[in-house]
Design an enzyme around this catalytic site. Structure first.
Site, PDB file in Angstrom:
ATOM      1  N   ASP A 168      10.896 105.210 -61.638  1.00 39.30           N
ATOM      2  CA  ASP A 168       9.681 104.509 -61.225  1.00 39.30           C
ATOM      3  C   ASP A 168       9.225 104.947 -59.830  1.00 39.30           C
ATOM      4  O   ASP A 168       8.039 105.170 -59.593  1.00 39.30           O
ATOM      5  CB  ASP A 168       9.912 102.993 -61.254  1.00 39.30           C
ATOM      6  CG  ASP A 168      10.340 102.532 -62.639  1.00 39.30           C
ATOM      7  OD1 ASP A 168      10.123 103.266 -63.613  1.00 39.30           O
ATOM      8  OD2 ASP A 168      10.917 101.429 -62.730  1.00 39.30           O
ATOM      9  N   THR A 225      17.086 106.849 -69.730  1.00 42.42           N
ATOM     10  CA  THR A 225      17.718 108.155 -69.532  1.00 42.42           C
ATOM     11  C   THR A 225      17.904 108.450 -68.049  1.00 42.42           C
ATOM     12  O   THR A 225      18.761 109.256 -67.685  1.00 42.42           O
ATOM     13  CB  THR A 225      16.866 109.267 -70.162  1.00 42.42           C
ATOM     14  OG1 THR A 225      15.503 109.037 -69.800  1.00 42.42           O
ATOM     15  CG2 THR A 225      16.982 109.271 -71.677  1.00 42.42           C
ATOM     16  N   ASP A 226      17.105 107.783 -67.192  1.00 42.90           N
ATOM     17  CA  ASP A 226      17.140 108.197 -65.769  1.00 42.90           C
ATOM     18  C   ASP A 226      18.503 107.951 -65.121  1.00 42.90           C
ATOM     19  O   ASP A 226      19.049 108.822 -64.452  1.00 42.90           O
ATOM     20  CB  ASP A 226      15.978 107.591 -64.952  1.00 42.90           C
ATOM     21  CG  ASP A 226      15.914 106.076 -64.892  1.00 42.90           C
ATOM     22  OD1 ASP A 226      16.696 105.399 -65.601  1.00 42.90           O
ATOM     23  OD2 ASP A 226      15.065 105.566 -64.121  1.00 42.90           O
ATOM     24  N   SER A 285       5.343  97.543 -60.788  1.00 44.99           N
ATOM     25  CA  SER A 285       4.652  97.040 -59.596  1.00 44.99           C
ATOM     26  C   SER A 285       5.573  97.101 -58.378  1.00 44.99           C
ATOM     27  O   SER A 285       5.110  97.328 -57.262  1.00 44.99           O
ATOM     28  CB  SER A 285       4.168  95.613 -59.825  1.00 44.99           C
ATOM     29  OG  SER A 285       5.257  94.791 -60.183  1.00 44.99           O
ATOM     30  N   GLU A 304      13.383 106.782 -72.187  1.00 38.91           N
ATOM     31  CA  GLU A 304      13.709 105.446 -71.691  1.00 38.91           C
ATOM     32  C   GLU A 304      15.212 105.273 -71.536  1.00 38.91           C
ATOM     33  O   GLU A 304      15.987 105.654 -72.429  1.00 38.91           O
ATOM     34  CB  GLU A 304      13.142 104.412 -72.661  1.00 38.91           C
ATOM     35  CG  GLU A 304      12.358 103.323 -71.989  1.00 38.91           C
ATOM     36  CD  GLU A 304      11.138 103.817 -71.227  1.00 38.91           C
ATOM     37  OE1 GLU A 304      11.230 103.973 -69.991  1.00 38.91           O
ATOM     38  OE2 GLU A 304      10.092 104.053 -71.861  1.00 38.91           O
TER      39      GLU A 304
HETATM   40  C1  GLA Z   1      13.059 100.394 -65.546  1.00 39.20           C
HETATM   41  C2  GLA Z   1      13.860 101.058 -64.426  1.00 39.20           C
HETATM   42  C3  GLA Z   1      13.856 102.572 -64.558  1.00 39.20           C
HETATM   43  C4  GLA Z   1      14.250 103.010 -65.958  1.00 39.20           C
HETATM   44  C5  GLA Z   1      13.481 102.231 -67.011  1.00 39.20           C
HETATM   45  C6  GLA Z   1      13.955 102.518 -68.408  1.00 39.20           C
HETATM   46  O1  GLA Z   1      11.714 100.720 -65.414  1.00 39.20           O
HETATM   47  O2  GLA Z   1      13.315 100.698 -63.172  1.00 39.20           O
HETATM   48  O3  GLA Z   1      14.693 103.131 -63.590  1.00 39.20           O
HETATM   49  O4  GLA Z   1      15.626 102.903 -66.154  1.00 39.20           O
HETATM   50  O5  GLA Z   1      13.558 100.828 -66.811  1.00 39.20           O
HETATM   51  O6  GLA Z   1      13.654 103.812 -68.767  1.00 39.20           O
END
Ligand code: GLA
Length: 384
Positions: A173, A36-37, A128, A34
Protein backbone atom coordinates in the site's frame (compact mmCIF):
# COMPACT_ATOMS: atom_id res chain seq x y z
CA UNK A 1 -14.11 22.56 -3.34
CA UNK A 2 -11.35 20.14 -4.29
CA UNK A 3 -9.63 18.14 -1.59
CA UNK A 4 -6.50 20.30 -2.04
CA UNK A 5 -8.54 23.47 -1.52
CA UNK A 6 -10.19 21.97 1.54
CA UNK A 7 -6.79 21.19 3.05
CA UNK A 8 -5.60 24.78 2.41
CA UNK A 9 -8.83 26.28 3.73
CA UNK A 10 -8.60 24.12 6.86
CA UNK A 11 -4.99 25.19 7.34
CA UNK A 12 -5.94 28.89 7.15
CA UNK A 13 -8.79 28.42 9.54
CA UNK A 14 -6.85 26.48 12.18
CA UNK A 15 -3.48 28.26 12.02
CA UNK A 16 -4.44 31.73 10.69
CA UNK A 17 -1.64 31.61 8.12
CA UNK A 18 -1.15 30.11 4.66
CA UNK A 19 0.58 26.71 4.34
CA UNK A 20 4.11 26.55 2.94
CA UNK A 21 2.92 23.87 0.52
CA UNK A 22 0.53 21.02 -0.15
CA UNK A 23 1.37 17.37 -0.72
CA UNK A 24 -1.01 14.73 -2.07
CA UNK A 25 -0.95 10.94 -1.99
CA UNK A 26 -3.53 8.54 -3.45
CA UNK A 27 -5.49 5.52 -2.29
CA UNK A 28 -5.01 2.39 -4.37
CA UNK A 29 -6.68 -0.68 -5.75
CA UNK A 30 -4.70 -3.82 -6.33
CA UNK A 31 -5.30 -5.25 -9.79
CA UNK A 32 -3.98 -8.63 -8.67
CA UNK A 33 -1.59 -10.16 -6.10
CA UNK A 34 -3.30 -10.41 -2.72
CA UNK A 35 -1.48 -11.38 0.49
CA UNK A 36 1.65 -11.90 -1.57
CA UNK A 37 3.51 -8.80 -0.38
CA UNK A 38 4.47 -10.07 3.09
CA UNK A 39 5.51 -13.34 1.45
CA UNK A 40 8.21 -11.46 -0.50
CA UNK A 41 6.13 -11.94 -3.67
CA UNK A 42 4.61 -9.82 -6.43
CA UNK A 43 1.78 -7.28 -6.53
CA UNK A 44 0.24 -5.09 -9.22
CA UNK A 45 -1.61 -2.13 -7.69
CA UNK A 46 -2.47 1.18 -9.27
CA UNK A 47 -3.17 4.56 -7.70
CA UNK A 48 -6.68 5.96 -7.53
CA UNK A 49 -7.68 9.46 -8.50
CA UNK A 50 -8.88 9.77 -4.88
CA UNK A 51 -6.27 11.49 -2.73
CA UNK A 52 -5.31 12.64 0.73
CA UNK A 53 -3.79 16.11 0.91
CA UNK A 54 -1.55 17.49 3.65
CA UNK A 55 -1.18 21.26 3.77
CA UNK A 56 1.83 22.01 5.94
CA UNK A 57 4.25 24.62 7.27
CA UNK A 58 7.20 24.48 9.66
CA UNK A 59 6.68 25.19 13.34
CA UNK A 60 9.43 25.84 15.89
CA UNK A 61 10.93 23.13 18.08
CA UNK A 62 10.19 19.44 18.17
CA UNK A 63 6.42 19.88 18.12
CA UNK A 64 3.81 18.76 15.66
CA UNK A 65 0.21 19.88 15.34
CA UNK A 66 -2.21 18.18 13.00
CA UNK A 67 -5.81 18.95 12.13
CA UNK A 68 -8.13 16.58 10.30
CA UNK A 69 -11.09 17.72 8.25
CA UNK A 70 -12.79 14.41 8.87
CA UNK A 71 -12.99 14.62 12.65
CA UNK A 72 -12.49 18.37 13.07
CA UNK A 73 -9.92 17.54 15.78
CA UNK A 74 -6.52 19.12 16.28
CA UNK A 75 -3.89 16.87 17.89
CA UNK A 76 -0.56 18.09 19.30
CA UNK A 77 2.44 15.95 20.06
CA UNK A 78 6.09 16.47 20.90
CA UNK A 79 9.33 14.53 21.14
CA UNK A 80 8.06 12.47 24.10
CA UNK A 81 5.23 10.99 22.02
CA UNK A 82 7.56 9.92 19.22
CA UNK A 83 10.33 8.36 21.26
CA UNK A 84 8.25 5.22 21.87
CA UNK A 85 5.83 3.45 19.54
CA UNK A 86 2.07 3.77 19.86
CA UNK A 87 1.95 6.80 22.15
CA UNK A 88 -0.38 8.73 19.84
CA UNK A 89 -3.45 6.69 18.93
CA UNK A 90 -6.31 6.99 16.44
CA UNK A 91 -5.87 8.68 13.05
CA UNK A 92 -3.11 10.98 14.36
CA UNK A 93 -1.08 7.84 15.17
CA UNK A 94 -0.30 7.49 11.45
CA UNK A 95 1.14 11.02 11.46
CA UNK A 96 3.10 10.51 14.68
CA UNK A 97 4.24 7.14 13.30
CA UNK A 98 5.86 8.84 10.33
CA UNK A 99 7.68 11.31 12.59
CA UNK A 100 8.75 8.38 14.80
CA UNK A 101 10.01 6.30 11.84
CA UNK A 102 11.97 9.24 10.40
CA UNK A 103 13.61 9.89 13.75
CA UNK A 104 14.38 6.19 14.23
CA UNK A 105 16.10 6.25 10.85
CA UNK A 106 18.26 9.15 12.06
CA UNK A 107 16.58 12.06 10.32
CA UNK A 108 16.24 15.49 11.90
CA UNK A 109 12.48 15.94 11.52
CA UNK A 110 11.29 19.54 11.34
CA UNK A 111 8.50 20.62 13.69
CA UNK A 112 5.39 21.19 11.61
CA UNK A 113 1.75 22.11 11.57
CA UNK A 114 -0.42 20.15 9.20
CA UNK A 115 -4.00 20.15 7.92
CA UNK A 116 -5.32 16.95 6.38
CA UNK A 117 -8.25 16.51 4.00
CA UNK A 118 -9.06 13.35 2.07
CA UNK A 119 -11.24 11.90 -0.65
CA UNK A 120 -10.11 8.33 0.10
CA UNK A 121 -12.95 6.59 1.92
CA UNK A 122 -11.97 5.06 5.26
CA UNK A 123 -12.42 1.37 5.90
CA UNK A 124 -13.15 0.52 2.26
CA UNK A 125 -9.87 -1.34 1.73
CA UNK A 126 -8.51 1.42 -0.52
CA UNK A 127 -5.53 2.19 1.75
CA UNK A 128 -6.56 5.48 3.27
CA UNK A 129 -3.92 4.93 5.95
CA UNK A 130 -1.07 4.55 3.45
CA UNK A 131 -2.32 7.68 1.63
CA UNK A 132 -2.16 9.61 4.89
CA UNK A 133 1.30 8.27 5.73
CA UNK A 134 2.62 9.06 2.24
CA UNK A 135 1.23 12.61 2.14
CA UNK A 136 2.66 13.44 5.58
CA UNK A 137 6.00 11.83 4.74
CA UNK A 138 6.29 13.81 1.50
CA UNK A 139 5.51 17.02 3.38
CA UNK A 140 8.07 16.42 6.14
CA UNK A 141 10.78 15.32 3.70
CA UNK A 142 10.36 18.54 1.72
CA UNK A 143 9.95 20.88 4.70
CA UNK A 144 13.05 19.44 6.34
CA UNK A 145 15.07 19.06 3.13
CA UNK A 146 15.61 15.43 4.17
CA UNK A 147 17.67 13.18 1.96
CA UNK A 148 15.15 10.36 1.54
CA UNK A 149 14.50 9.33 -2.07
CA UNK A 150 11.03 8.12 -3.07
CA UNK A 151 12.28 4.52 -3.48
CA UNK A 152 13.20 4.41 0.20
CA UNK A 153 10.00 6.00 1.49
CA UNK A 154 7.62 3.00 1.34
CA UNK A 155 9.77 0.93 3.73
CA UNK A 156 9.87 3.79 6.20
CA UNK A 157 6.11 4.35 6.01
CA UNK A 158 5.56 0.62 6.43
CA UNK A 159 7.69 0.70 9.60
CA UNK A 160 5.43 3.45 10.94
CA UNK A 161 2.39 1.29 10.30
CA UNK A 162 3.93 -1.98 11.57
CA UNK A 163 5.72 -0.71 14.64
CA UNK A 164 4.13 2.59 15.67
CA UNK A 165 0.50 1.90 14.77
CA UNK A 166 0.92 -1.84 15.23
CA UNK A 167 -0.68 -3.25 12.05
CA UNK A 168 1.41 -6.09 10.54
CA UNK A 169 0.86 -5.11 6.87
CA UNK A 170 3.18 -5.69 3.93
CA UNK A 171 4.73 -3.05 1.70
CA UNK A 172 2.19 -2.88 -1.13
CA UNK A 173 0.00 0.00 0.00
CA UNK A 174 2.79 2.41 0.87
CA UNK A 175 4.58 1.53 -2.39
CA UNK A 176 1.45 2.23 -4.39
CA UNK A 177 0.78 5.52 -2.62
CA UNK A 178 4.34 6.69 -3.26
CA UNK A 179 5.61 5.05 -6.45
CA UNK A 180 2.65 4.66 -8.84
CA UNK A 181 2.54 6.49 -12.17
CA UNK A 182 -0.51 7.80 -13.99
CA UNK A 183 -1.69 5.47 -16.75
CA UNK A 184 0.32 2.56 -15.35
CA UNK A 185 0.02 -0.31 -12.91
CA UNK A 186 2.95 -0.82 -10.54
CA UNK A 187 4.57 -4.24 -10.86
CA UNK A 188 6.42 -4.52 -7.57
CA UNK A 189 8.77 -7.24 -6.45
CA UNK A 190 8.22 -7.01 -2.69
CA UNK A 191 11.55 -8.68 -1.92
CA UNK A 192 13.86 -6.46 -3.94
CA UNK A 193 11.47 -3.49 -4.12
CA UNK A 194 12.24 -3.25 -7.82
CA UNK A 195 9.37 -1.80 -9.81
CA UNK A 196 8.28 -1.80 -13.41
CA UNK A 197 5.62 0.65 -14.52
CA UNK A 198 3.29 -1.37 -16.75
CA UNK A 199 1.17 0.65 -19.20
CA UNK A 200 -2.47 0.13 -18.35
CA UNK A 201 -4.46 2.17 -20.84
CA UNK A 202 -8.04 1.13 -20.24
CA UNK A 203 -9.52 3.87 -22.45
CA UNK A 204 -7.55 2.82 -25.51
CA UNK A 205 -8.85 -0.72 -25.07
CA UNK A 206 -12.44 0.48 -24.63
CA UNK A 207 -12.42 -0.94 -21.11
CA UNK A 208 -13.03 0.33 -17.60
CA UNK A 209 -12.36 -0.81 -14.07
CA UNK A 210 -15.42 -0.60 -11.92
CA UNK A 211 -14.68 -0.43 -8.18
CA UNK A 212 -17.58 -1.62 -6.06
CA UNK A 213 -17.50 -0.98 -2.32
CA UNK A 214 -19.10 -4.06 -0.81
CA UNK A 215 -20.14 -1.98 2.22
CA UNK A 216 -19.81 -5.19 4.19
CA UNK A 217 -19.33 -4.64 7.90
CA UNK A 218 -15.69 -5.29 8.75
CA UNK A 219 -15.40 -8.53 10.68
CA UNK A 220 -12.25 -9.33 12.67
CA UNK A 221 -10.09 -7.83 9.92
CA UNK A 222 -6.99 -7.23 12.02
CA UNK A 223 -6.97 -10.59 13.77
CA UNK A 224 -7.66 -12.55 10.60
CA UNK A 225 -4.99 -10.67 8.66
CA UNK A 226 -2.40 -11.41 11.34
CA UNK A 227 -3.50 -15.06 11.42
CA UNK A 228 -3.00 -15.41 7.63
CA UNK A 229 0.41 -13.82 7.85
CA UNK A 230 1.32 -16.12 10.69
CA UNK A 231 0.35 -19.30 8.90
CA UNK A 232 2.30 -18.22 5.81
CA UNK A 233 5.43 -17.59 7.88
CA UNK A 234 5.04 -20.91 9.69
CA UNK A 235 4.58 -22.74 6.39
CA UNK A 236 7.72 -21.13 4.95
CA UNK A 237 9.66 -22.32 7.98
CA UNK A 238 8.26 -25.85 7.61
CA UNK A 239 9.24 -25.88 3.95
CA UNK A 240 12.63 -24.49 4.85
CA UNK A 241 12.46 -21.48 2.54
CA UNK A 242 13.00 -17.81 3.47
CA UNK A 243 9.46 -16.93 2.29
CA UNK A 244 6.62 -18.50 0.30
CA UNK A 245 7.86 -16.54 -2.69
CA UNK A 246 10.57 -19.20 -2.91
CA UNK A 247 8.13 -22.08 -3.41
CA UNK A 248 8.09 -22.89 -7.13
CA UNK A 249 4.83 -23.45 -9.02
CA UNK A 250 6.33 -26.52 -10.64
CA UNK A 251 5.86 -29.53 -8.42
CA UNK A 252 3.51 -27.60 -6.13
CA UNK A 253 1.44 -30.66 -5.23
CA UNK A 254 4.53 -32.50 -4.01
CA UNK A 255 5.55 -29.49 -1.95
CA UNK A 256 2.09 -29.21 -0.43
CA UNK A 257 2.19 -32.88 0.52
CA UNK A 258 5.04 -32.03 2.91
CA UNK A 259 2.73 -29.80 4.97
CA UNK A 260 0.92 -31.12 8.01
CA UNK A 261 -2.68 -30.05 7.44
CA UNK A 262 -5.19 -29.09 4.79
CA UNK A 263 -5.59 -25.51 5.97
CA UNK A 264 -1.86 -24.78 5.68
CA UNK A 265 -1.76 -26.45 2.27
CA UNK A 266 -4.56 -24.15 1.06
CA UNK A 267 -2.89 -21.01 2.39
CA UNK A 268 0.35 -21.90 0.63
CA UNK A 269 -1.41 -22.83 -2.60
CA UNK A 270 -3.08 -19.42 -2.67
CA UNK A 271 0.17 -17.52 -2.27
CA UNK A 272 2.14 -19.59 -4.79
CA UNK A 273 -0.56 -19.56 -7.47
CA UNK A 274 -1.33 -15.88 -6.85
CA UNK A 275 2.29 -14.92 -7.45
CA UNK A 276 2.12 -16.80 -10.74
CA UNK A 277 -1.11 -15.01 -11.68
CA UNK A 278 0.52 -11.62 -11.08
CA UNK A 279 3.36 -12.56 -13.44
CA UNK A 280 0.91 -13.90 -16.03
CA UNK A 281 -1.14 -10.71 -15.81
CA UNK A 282 1.98 -8.61 -16.35
CA UNK A 283 2.86 -10.67 -19.45
CA UNK A 284 -0.58 -9.99 -20.93
CA UNK A 285 -0.43 -6.29 -20.14
CA UNK A 286 3.02 -6.00 -21.69
CA UNK A 287 1.50 -7.56 -24.82
CA UNK A 288 -1.35 -4.98 -24.63
CA UNK A 289 -3.89 -7.76 -24.12
CA UNK A 290 -5.84 -6.23 -21.25
CA UNK A 291 -8.98 -7.98 -22.37
CA UNK A 292 -7.37 -11.35 -21.68
CA UNK A 293 -6.63 -10.82 -17.99
CA UNK A 294 -10.24 -11.48 -16.97
CA UNK A 295 -9.83 -15.22 -16.22
CA UNK A 296 -6.78 -14.48 -14.03
CA UNK A 297 -8.84 -12.03 -11.96
CA UNK A 298 -11.55 -14.64 -11.55
CA UNK A 299 -9.04 -17.34 -10.58
CA UNK A 300 -7.56 -14.96 -8.02
CA UNK A 301 -10.95 -14.44 -6.47
CA UNK A 302 -11.69 -18.16 -6.34
CA UNK A 303 -8.35 -18.74 -4.66
CA UNK A 304 -9.02 -16.02 -2.07
CA UNK A 305 -12.46 -17.48 -1.41
CA UNK A 306 -11.66 -21.18 -1.28
CA UNK A 307 -7.98 -21.42 -0.31
CA UNK A 308 -7.14 -18.27 1.61
CA UNK A 309 -10.65 -17.88 3.08
CA UNK A 310 -10.67 -14.08 3.20
CA UNK A 311 -13.87 -13.22 1.34
CA UNK A 312 -17.34 -12.61 2.82
CA UNK A 313 -20.80 -13.21 1.29
CA UNK A 314 -21.15 -9.58 0.17
CA UNK A 315 -17.94 -9.62 -1.92
CA UNK A 316 -18.67 -13.07 -3.35
CA UNK A 317 -22.13 -11.88 -4.35
CA UNK A 318 -20.69 -8.77 -6.03
CA UNK A 319 -18.17 -10.84 -8.00
CA UNK A 320 -20.74 -13.42 -9.10
CA UNK A 321 -23.29 -10.78 -10.13
CA UNK A 322 -20.67 -8.75 -12.03
CA UNK A 323 -19.53 -11.82 -13.97
CA UNK A 324 -23.10 -12.93 -14.69
CA UNK A 325 -23.79 -9.43 -16.08
CA UNK A 326 -20.90 -9.70 -18.52
CA UNK A 327 -17.83 -8.39 -16.66
CA UNK A 328 -14.64 -9.79 -18.24
CA UNK A 329 -13.21 -10.49 -14.80
CA UNK A 330 -13.86 -9.55 -11.18
CA UNK A 331 -12.21 -10.07 -7.82
CA UNK A 332 -12.02 -8.74 -4.31
CA UNK A 333 -9.15 -6.27 -3.92
CA UNK A 334 -7.21 -5.57 -0.72
CA UNK A 335 -6.80 -7.40 2.56
CA UNK A 336 -10.27 -8.99 2.66
CA UNK A 337 -13.19 -9.53 5.05
CA UNK A 338 -15.10 -6.77 3.28
CA UNK A 339 -13.71 -3.86 1.31
CA UNK A 340 -13.96 -3.45 -2.45
CA UNK A 341 -14.43 -5.60 -5.52
CA UNK A 342 -13.00 -4.58 -8.87
CA UNK A 343 -14.55 -5.60 -12.17
CA UNK A 344 -12.99 -5.31 -15.62
CA UNK A 345 -15.78 -4.26 -17.96
CA UNK A 346 -16.41 -2.97 -21.49
CA UNK A 347 -16.50 0.80 -20.98
CA UNK A 348 -20.08 1.12 -22.20
CA UNK A 349 -21.17 -1.76 -20.00
CA UNK A 350 -20.19 -0.50 -16.58
CA UNK A 351 -23.67 0.76 -15.59
CA UNK A 352 -25.22 -2.59 -16.54
CA UNK A 353 -22.72 -4.43 -14.36
CA UNK A 354 -23.08 -2.00 -11.45
CA UNK A 355 -26.87 -2.25 -11.59
CA UNK A 356 -26.72 -6.03 -11.64
CA UNK A 357 -24.63 -5.99 -8.45
CA UNK A 358 -27.07 -3.59 -6.80
CA UNK A 359 -29.98 -5.88 -7.72
CA UNK A 360 -28.20 -8.98 -6.41
CA UNK A 361 -27.53 -7.17 -3.13
CA UNK A 362 -31.19 -6.19 -2.81
CA UNK A 363 -32.26 -9.80 -3.38
CA UNK A 364 -29.99 -10.93 -0.55
CA UNK A 365 -30.97 -8.12 1.77
CA UNK A 366 -27.45 -6.61 1.97
CA UNK A 367 -26.80 -2.90 2.50
CA UNK A 368 -26.61 -1.36 -1.00
CA UNK A 369 -23.11 -1.24 -2.54
CA UNK A 370 -21.55 1.94 -3.93
CA UNK A 371 -19.46 2.10 -7.09
CA UNK A 372 -17.23 4.24 -9.26
CA UNK A 373 -15.05 3.74 -12.34
CA UNK A 374 -11.35 4.53 -12.01
CA UNK A 375 -8.25 5.04 -14.13
CA UNK A 376 -4.65 4.76 -12.85
CA UNK A 377 -3.46 8.00 -11.27
CA UNK A 378 -0.14 9.27 -9.98
CA UNK A 379 1.62 8.53 -6.67
CA UNK A 380 2.56 11.06 -4.00
CA UNK A 381 3.42 14.53 -5.31
CA UNK A 382 3.94 18.07 -4.13
CA UNK A 383 1.10 20.22 -5.42
CA UNK A 384 2.50 23.68 -4.73
C1 GLA B 1 -3.61 -4.94 3.09
C2 GLA B 1 -2.16 -4.76 3.51
C3 GLA B 1 -1.20 -5.03 2.36
C4 GLA B 1 -1.50 -6.36 1.69
C5 GLA B 1 -2.98 -6.50 1.39
C6 GLA B 1 -3.34 -7.87 0.88
O1 GLA B 1 -3.95 -3.97 2.16
O2 GLA B 1 -1.96 -3.44 3.98
O3 GLA B 1 0.12 -4.97 2.82
O4 GLA B 1 -1.03 -7.43 2.45
O5 GLA B 1 -3.79 -6.25 2.53
O6 GLA B 1 -2.80 -8.07 -0.37
Amino acid sequence: MTVADRAAAGFHQVYAQPPAGRWAAPGRVNLIGEHTDYNDGFVLPFALPLRTVAAAAPQPGETWTVWSELTGETVDFGAAEVTGAGRVTGWAGYVAGIVWALREAGYQVPGARLAIASDVPLGAGLSSSAALEAAVLAALVDLGGLDLPAEAQPRLAQRAENHYVGAPTGIMDQSAAIRCRAGHALFLDCRTEQVEHIPFDLNAAGLAILVIDSNAPHRHVDGEYAARRNSCEKAAALLDVPALRDVPTDGLDDTLARLPDDETRRRVRHVVTENQRVCDTVELLRARQIQQIGPLLVASHTSMRDDFAITVPEVDTAVEAALAAGALGARMTGGGFGGCVLALVEADHSDTVANAVTDAYARRGFTAPTHTTVTPATGATRLD
